[in-house]
Write an enzyme that holds these catalytic residues in place. Structure first.
Site, PDB file in Angstrom:
ATOM      1  N   HIS A  35       0.816  -1.219   0.000  1.00 50.66           N
ATOM      2  CA  HIS A  35       0.000   0.000   0.000  1.00 50.66           C
ATOM      3  C   HIS A  35       0.852   1.273   0.000  1.00 50.66           C
ATOM      4  O   HIS A  35       0.706   2.099  -0.915  1.00 50.66           O
ATOM      5  CB  HIS A  35      -0.996  -0.023   1.165  1.00 50.66           C
ATOM      6  N   HIS A  61       3.450   7.060   5.468  1.00 49.83           N
ATOM      7  CA  HIS A  61       2.227   7.725   5.921  1.00 49.83           C
ATOM      8  C   HIS A  61       1.410   6.939   6.941  1.00 49.83           C
ATOM      9  O   HIS A  61       0.655   7.535   7.709  1.00 49.83           O
ATOM     10  CB  HIS A  61       1.352   8.157   4.728  1.00 49.83           C
ATOM     11  N   ASP A  62       1.534   5.632   7.005  1.00 50.56           N
ATOM     12  CA  ASP A  62       0.777   4.842   7.983  1.00 50.56           C
ATOM     13  C   ASP A  62       1.634   4.319   9.138  1.00 50.56           C
ATOM     14  O   ASP A  62       1.130   3.591   9.989  1.00 50.56           O
ATOM     15  CB  ASP A  62       0.084   3.656   7.290  1.00 50.56           C
ATOM     16  N   GLU A  65       0.464   5.804  12.623  1.00 48.65           N
ATOM     17  CA  GLU A  65      -0.910   5.382  12.902  1.00 48.65           C
ATOM     18  C   GLU A  65      -1.020   3.881  13.172  1.00 48.65           C
ATOM     19  O   GLU A  65      -1.797   3.466  14.023  1.00 48.65           O
ATOM     20  CB  GLU A  65      -1.776   5.775  11.707  1.00 48.65           C
ATOM     21  N   ASP A  66      -0.254   3.077  12.451  1.00 47.74           N
ATOM     22  CA  ASP A  66      -0.468   1.624  12.469  1.00 47.74           C
ATOM     23  C   ASP A  66       0.678   0.783  13.007  1.00 47.74           C
ATOM     24  O   ASP A  66       0.598  -0.445  12.985  1.00 47.74           O
ATOM     25  CB  ASP A  66      -0.800   1.141  11.048  1.00 47.74           C
ATOM     26  N   ASP A 122      -3.301   8.475  -1.546  1.00 49.09           N
ATOM     27  CA  ASP A 122      -3.772   7.441  -0.626  1.00 49.09           C
ATOM     28  C   ASP A 122      -5.231   7.102  -0.926  1.00 49.09           C
ATOM     29  O   ASP A 122      -5.605   5.921  -1.017  1.00 49.09           O
ATOM     30  CB  ASP A 122      -3.603   7.935   0.810  1.00 49.09           C
TER      31      ASP A 122
END
Length: 179
Positions: A35, A61-62, A65-66, A122
């Site tokens: 991704h 980018h994630d 957050e993840d 995204d």
């Protein structure tokens, strides 16, 4: 190897390590790292983006957050600009899912141009993925609701990159949703 290439490879390596045990929710359970790499590729190949910091942020980018990554870690490793872009596109996990979604809608127009580019790519990647296959546990209605919500976020990103916006408009047209 030029310095931009080395920076991108270091960024891919870092993101791959952070996302190493994660999988997408598609029926094939594809590796999650596909991704962020795909988002960066959309930026370069379809959006004509060459800004190295935007591409690094797309790859990362994630991570906050993840994964267990902190903004301080990103800043130390990739600099304050990359960390700021990632921060702008990172949801606050202390909020409920509905609050996070509403916050994305409200904040989209106020992001930096760099963060808007990452958000556009995204959303384009995610919407294409939803057209390709329905995630495990999702209904057709939930997919349509995601498209409707994404349209609200994207309204705040208009005027950022016409090439990406045209591709998004086409996806919405195919779904019968006016952007």
């Amino acid at each position: 190897m030029n310095s931009d290439t080395a920076l991108l490879l270091e960024t891919v390596h870092f993101a791959a390590d952070k996302h190493r045990s994660q999988r997408r929710k598609d029926p094939e359970a594809t590796p999650y790292i596909n991704h962020p790499i795909g988002v960066a590729r959309v930026l370069t190949h379809e959006g004509g983006v060459t800004d190295i910091e935007v591409l690094q942020a797309a790859l990362l980018h994630d991570t906050v957050e993840d994964t267990d990554t902190s903004l301080a870690e990103l800043e130390a490793k990739f600099g304050p600009i990359v960390a700021r872009i990632v921060e702008e596109v990172t949801d606050d996990k202390s909020l409920s899912k509905e609050e996070r979604k509403q916050q994305q809608v409200e904040h989209a127009a106020h992001c930096s141009r760099q963060a808007k580019l990452v958000k556009l790519a995204d959303k384009l990647y995610n919407l294409r993925d939803l057209n390709r296959c329905t995630p495990n546990g999702w209904t057709a209605e939930r997919v349509q609701e995601y498209f409707v919500w994404a349209r609200e976020v994207l309204r705040g990103l208009k005027g950022t990159n016409s090439a990406l916006e045209e591709k998004l408009e086409e996806l919405f047209r195919q779904r019968g949703i006016q952007l």
